[in-house]
Design an enzyme around this catalytic site. Structure first.
Site, PDB file in Angstrom:
ATOM      1  N   GLU A 269       0.784  -1.239   0.000  1.00  0.00           N
ATOM      2  CA  GLU A 269       0.000   0.000   0.000  1.00  0.00           C
ATOM      3  C   GLU A 269       0.814   1.287   0.000  1.00  0.00           C
ATOM      4  O   GLU A 269       0.344   2.313   0.513  1.00  0.00           O
ATOM      5  CB  GLU A 269      -0.916  -0.014   1.231  1.00  0.00           C
ATOM      6  CG  GLU A 269      -0.199   0.166   2.593  1.00  0.00           C
ATOM      7  CD  GLU A 269       0.169  -1.130   3.308  1.00  0.00           C
ATOM      8  OE1 GLU A 269       0.275  -2.183   2.627  1.00  0.00           O
ATOM      9  OE2 GLU A 269       0.346  -1.092   4.532  1.00  0.00           O
ATOM     10  N   ASN A 270       2.024   1.319  -0.566  1.00  0.00           N
ATOM     11  CA  ASN A 270       2.832   2.535  -0.611  1.00  0.00           C
ATOM     12  C   ASN A 270       1.976   3.747  -0.975  1.00  0.00           C
ATOM     13  O   ASN A 270       1.155   3.671  -1.877  1.00  0.00           O
ATOM     14  CB  ASN A 270       3.932   2.392  -1.662  1.00  0.00           C
ATOM     15  CG  ASN A 270       4.588   1.032  -1.609  1.00  0.00           C
ATOM     16  OD1 ASN A 270       5.160   0.680  -0.598  1.00  0.00           O
ATOM     17  ND2 ASN A 270       4.439   0.255  -2.673  1.00  0.00           N
ATOM     18  N   GLU A 303      -5.571  -2.766  -0.461  1.00  0.00           N
ATOM     19  CA  GLU A 303      -4.454  -1.804  -0.529  1.00  0.00           C
ATOM     20  C   GLU A 303      -4.985  -0.373  -0.584  1.00  0.00           C
ATOM     21  O   GLU A 303      -4.427   0.520   0.037  1.00  0.00           O
ATOM     22  CB  GLU A 303      -3.557  -2.087  -1.737  1.00  0.00           C
ATOM     23  CG  GLU A 303      -3.007  -3.512  -1.816  1.00  0.00           C
ATOM     24  CD  GLU A 303      -2.363  -4.027  -0.538  1.00  0.00           C
ATOM     25  OE1 GLU A 303      -1.833  -3.209   0.237  1.00  0.00           O
ATOM     26  OE2 GLU A 303      -2.401  -5.251  -0.301  1.00  0.00           O
ATOM     27  N   HIS A 306      -6.021   0.837   2.850  1.00  0.00           N
ATOM     28  CA  HIS A 306      -4.882   1.194   3.700  1.00  0.00           C
ATOM     29  C   HIS A 306      -4.576   2.691   3.648  1.00  0.00           C
ATOM     30  O   HIS A 306      -3.911   3.207   4.542  1.00  0.00           O
ATOM     31  CB  HIS A 306      -3.625   0.451   3.251  1.00  0.00           C
ATOM     32  CG  HIS A 306      -3.388  -0.869   3.924  1.00  0.00           C
ATOM     33  ND1 HIS A 306      -3.525  -1.061   5.278  1.00  0.00           N
ATOM     34  CD2 HIS A 306      -2.972  -2.072   3.425  1.00  0.00           C
ATOM     35  CE1 HIS A 306      -3.212  -2.311   5.589  1.00  0.00           C
ATOM     36  NE2 HIS A 306      -2.880  -2.957   4.478  1.00  0.00           N
TER      37      HIS A 306
HETATM   38  N1  TRP Z   1       1.195  -4.382   3.844  1.00  0.00           N
HETATM   39  C1  TRP Z   1       1.044  -5.414   2.854  1.00  0.00           C
HETATM   40  C2  TRP Z   1      -0.441  -5.763   2.864  1.00  0.00           C
HETATM   41  O1  TRP Z   1      -1.230  -5.014   2.440  1.00  0.00           O
HETATM   42  C3  TRP Z   1       1.859  -6.633   3.186  1.00  0.00           C
HETATM   43  C4  TRP Z   1       3.155  -6.776   2.488  1.00  0.00           C
HETATM   44  C5  TRP Z   1       3.403  -6.593   1.189  1.00  0.00           C
HETATM   45  C6  TRP Z   1       4.374  -7.224   3.037  1.00  0.00           C
HETATM   46  N2  TRP Z   1       4.681  -6.909   0.911  1.00  0.00           N
HETATM   47  C7  TRP Z   1       5.303  -7.299   2.005  1.00  0.00           C
HETATM   48  C8  TRP Z   1       4.785  -7.591   4.306  1.00  0.00           C
HETATM   49  C9  TRP Z   1       6.605  -7.732   2.213  1.00  0.00           C
HETATM   50  C10 TRP Z   1       6.080  -8.015   4.515  1.00  0.00           C
HETATM   51  C11 TRP Z   1       6.989  -8.083   3.484  1.00  0.00           C
HETATM   52  O2  TRP Z   1      -0.891  -6.701   3.402  1.00  0.00           O
HETATM   53 ZN    ZN Z   2      -2.527  -5.029   4.326  1.00  0.00          ZN
END
Ligand code: TRP
Ligand code: ZN
Length: 875
Positions: A269-270, A303, A306
């Protein structure tokens, strides 16, 4: 191991940092040989902390070139550096710190930080990947405004992206291109992203509720441009839904999604620049199944959601991970329920909880939704943090009601916008908005393990009273024993002999919420008395799977059959059917199974019932999976489970063959394919029917071949292929597998599905066969999707082969873990899941599994990721 015994990090040790970073200006110069990173950080002392003058930045695998303080370059003696950090001392109130370092994305196989995927550059910074880009306070409570410049060869990398809004683009005198981005919303480094590539774009706009126009862009490699429509549509529906359901509006001028083939998880979710695993965003009818479409809809929504639950309000530290993930899963589940069938979504979620999360909760990696400690945070992106975390949010909604919950969410977002907060800030907002005390409820966040409810009932005809006695207990988990009772919302109904819900009055009245039909169980044992119960009711317990608990409740097969036919709660109709089938499978394991005619005629009637949603019928007629059955067994014997399930499936298929054929014919359609709920629902049942039918008759088998050849969409083609595989006609299946590969060998995502149906199939996936897949030209150890498609599917689905009695299946998995430990530790550690459950299996298997874990443990240079999982599993 990097150090002999990697240390655990504890929640109780949390402290704010001594400095904040107000502004972060990053310049990336990408070249084939290396990437040069320049970071200009405006640091300011944290007035809440003693004036230490000391700043330690994290950094990993960085080649440091220079450090300058307020424009003056420091000599080597003026800072301290080790493998994981850079420390400066004697600092004043404010400084501008400039760091230059080199990194090598082309050698980054861990896929954390900046890396190459095919011909493009991309990043993955959550959780602690930013420290592989430059030295930084890589922790989520340090929130900064980012400006990013990306410089690269303009011919090969015409698209240069980062977070926020684009602010400038120029051609440099040396022929390179420079793009500059500014993100006005402060954010932690884990939300940073950069992309560079020769990408095509699909574009649209969205007008927000306050009338602002937002540009939407999906960037893909050129060959995938015809696979972007659905994600774009799902994105617009998500944006609208979040406005309507939570009052949350998007907050930048542009929202971008990029698809990449090499990605450790589903998507990220950048801020303003979501990066997706291509398997979770790309689809067209010919190549993506209905299941893939639904996954894409859910993940695009997840995403996007988020942006508020995670980005605008973020986590103070990684122990609060479920604050964003549990809440966001809950939000995407509600969205999917609204877009499709709420009952079916609930069934799918309960299935995932019961097979995967309950297993995690009963194993060596069990942890609370808010863990107390971890060695490697990447190991804590678990079904407990995500799915149980979502259930815990959902229970608060059951307790507070829809309106109270919404008020709590509004207060949470308003109160904490721009902050990095904790799980208890979320519950506090729920408490304050509703004037309730959730102290007791919060135990759900701190106690690991799956609570078990025991139900006993006593009906008194003369008094027209029903007494229900409920007890709860929660098993010990690693580091936790003697748990306290939880606040468990039990949704329930009483059915009269006509199958109608009876009116309910309960004593004590304070334990009953009439509007939501919820009984509040808060003590170790409680007795509830129901009045005015004019006849002996059939009890529909834990409707809608209102809490993530196990239930022990003796109900006769007649009662289960009655609930399956009449319960007004769709979830419990399904659950009654599953309990009935589990009973048959247990009978089969005891060598005394016979299909009773009464049950068969009920299932036959369900198949014919055109008033039911076909997707619902599909679930009602699907046997519990082997993993599901295992979770309902005390000592797991995987071969016995497989045999018993096969026997029941065979009997059911034989009894229903003609009904299945008729159902198949009835649901044939010549409408053009659309990934739309009614169609998907009809296809699900049609293809279930085909599977049963093809396993029983030459005619059905013929139909499967015809469907394979005639299909204009992947759902039907893949279902036909699966029916052919499951029919057990091996050479026929092989013929169609070969045809399928010839047709699709140029499409990576389809080839991965092809690998996965084979590696996950009981009919094909012997250890030898899976080893041949690993040698296939389509396989690549560097690509996580391919590793999951073969190793993950084998160990997760082809259980009768993974649990081969000579231990060769375990050996294959352990070899894969050892191989990936050095190149991609996150993936290596994730693959370990099935082996960690060794104590639950009968000793014949458990011993062999343990031996493989010990073999891994003895390897030199174990990554933190693998070390944590293996060492905890061997305790
Ligand atoms: N935050 C991401 C999600 O929406 C999870 C995630 C994506 C992640 N890439 C990752 C966690 C790499 C650890 C490592 O769920
Ligand atoms: Zn997430």
């Amino acid at each position: 191991m990097r150090d002999a015994h990697p240390n655990a990090i504890y929640l109780k040790d949390y402290q704010q940092p001594d400095y904040w970073i107000e502004h972060t200006e990053l310049t990336f110069e990408l070249s084939d040989d290396h990437t040069l990173v320049t970071a200009r950080l405006d640091i300011v002392r944290n007035s809440q902390r003693p004036a230490s003058g000391c700043l330690t930045l994290q950094g990993q695998e960085l080649e440091l070139l220079s450090v300058a303080l307020d424009g003056n370059e420091l000599s080597v003696g003026e800072y301290q550096q080790d493998d994981e950090s850079l420390t400066l001392q004697g600092l004043a109130e404010r400084h501008q710190l400039t760091i230059r370092n080199r990194i090598y994305p082309q050698h980054n196989t861990a896929l954390e930080g900046l890396y190459q995927s095919g011909n493009m550059y991309c990043t993955q910074c959550e959780a602690e990947g930013f420290r592989r880009i430059t030295y930084y306070l890589d922790r989520p409570d340090v929130m900064s405004v980012f400006t990013t410049h990306v410089i690269a060869d303009g011919e090969r990398y015409p698209v240069l992206l980062s977070n926020g809004n684009p602010v400038a683009e120029q051609q440099l005198p040396d022929g390179r291109k420079k793009s500059s981005w500014h993100d006005p919303h402060k954010k932690p480094a884990y939300l940073f992203a950069l992309v560079a590539g020769d990408l095509q774009v699909k574009q649209d706009t969205f007008t927000t509720m306050s009338g602002r126009q937002v540009t939407l862009k999906i960037f893909v490699e050129p060959q995938n441009i015809d696979k972007t429509d659905y994600a774009l549509d799902a994105l617009k529906r998500s944006m609208k839904w979040d406005e309507q359901s939570y009052g949350r509006e998007y907050d930048l001028d542009i929202f971008m999604i990029v698809a990449v083939d090499d990605f450790n998880m589903g998507a990220m979710e950048n801020k303003g620049l979501n990066i997706f695993n291509s398997s979770c965003v790309l689809a067209n009818p010919a190549t993506a199944t209905d299941a893939a479409y639904q996954r894409i809809e859910a993940i695009v929504a997840h995403e996007y959601f988020h942006n508020w639950s995670g980005n605008r309000v973020t986590c103070r530290d990684w122990f609060q991970l479920s604050l964003k993930e549990g809440f966001t899963v809950f939000r995407d589940a509600s969205f999917s329920a609204d877009m499709n069938s709420a009952t079916v979504k609930r069934i799918e979620d309960a299935r995932l909880m019961r097979t995967v999360q309950f297993a995690e909760d009963a194993g060596p990696m069990a942890h609370p939704v808010q863990p107390d400690s971890f060695i490697e945070i990447s190991n804590f992106y678990t079904v407990t943090i995500y799915e149980k975390g979502s259930e815990v949010v959902g229970m608060q909604r059951k307790i507070l009601g829809a309106e109270g919950f919404r008020n709590g969410a509004d207060l949470y977002f308003d109160r904490h916008d721009g902050q990095a907060v904790t799980i208890y800030d979320f519950t506090k907002a729920m408490e304050d908005a509703n004037g309730v005390d959730l102290t007791l409820f919060k135990r759900w966040y701190k106690q690991a393990g799956t609570p078990q409810i025991q139900v006993s009932s006593d009906y008194d005809q003369a008094r027209q009273q029903l007494q229900l006695t409920l007890t709860q207990r929660c098993p010990d988990t690693p580091g936790q024993s003697d748990k306290l009772p939880m606040w468990i919302p039990v949704q329930l109904g009483l059915l009269d002999s006509q199958g109608q819900d009876m009116a309910i009055q309960v004593e004590p009245a304070s334990a009953w919420t009439a509007a939501s039909q919820v009984l509040h169980l808060t003590e170790a044992e409680q007795t509830f008395v129901f009045h005015g119960v004019t006849e002996r009711p059939v009890i529909s317990f834990l409707r809608d799977f209102s809490a993530p608990v196990k239930v022990e409740f003796e109900q006769s097969r007649d009662e289960l059959l009655f609930l399956l036919q009449h319960d007004s709660d769709g979830f419990n109709r399904w659950d009654a059917g599953q309990r009935l089938m589990l009973g048959w499978i247990n009978d089969a394991m005891a060598g005394q199974f016979a299909l009773d005619e009464a049950a068969v005629s009920v299932f036959r009637a369900l198949l014919r019932d055109a008033s039911l949603d076909p997707a619902m019928v599909t679930y009602l007629l699907s046997l519990p999976s082997e993993a599901y059955i295992a979770e309902f067994s005390a000592d797991i014997d995987p071969q016995a489970i497989h045999q018993a399930r096969q026997q029941v499936r065979e009997a059911l298929a034989a009894a229903l063959t003609s009904e299945m054929a008729a159902t198949y014919q009835r649901l044939q359609s010549d409408q053009p394919y659309a990934p739309q709920p009614q169609q998907m629902s009809a296809r699900a049942l049609k293809n279930l029917a085909l599977g049963y039918w093809a396993s029983q008759s030459a005619e059905g088998l013929q139909q499967a071949q015809q469907q394979f050849a005639a299909a204009d969409n992947m759902t039907d083609q893949m279902a036909a292929l699966q029916a052919l595989i499951h029919s057990g006609e091996r050479s026929l299946a092989q013929h169609y597998l070969d045809r399928f590969y010839q047709q699709w060998h140029n499409d990576v995502l389809v080839v991965n599905q092809w690998l996965s149906v084979q590696a996950g199939s009981a009919e094909l996936a012997s250890v030898e066969f899976v080893e041949s897949l690993l040698q296939h030209e389509a396989f690549d150890w560097r690509n996580p999707n391919k590793v999951r498609a073969v190793i993950g599917a084998f160990a997760g689905q082809a259980l009768c082969h993974f649990h081969a009695t000579d231990g060769q299946g375990y050996r294959l998995l352990a070899d894969a873990v050892i191989r990936l430990n050095g190149s991609n530790p996150q993936i290596a550690a994730r693959l370990l899941g099935p082996l960690t459950k060794w104590k639950r299996l009968v000793p014949q298997y458990g011993g062999l599994m343990k031996a493989e874990l010990q073999r891994i443990m003895a390897q030199p240079d174990l990554s933190k990721d693998v070390y944590e999982v293996v060492s905890k599993s061997l305790v």
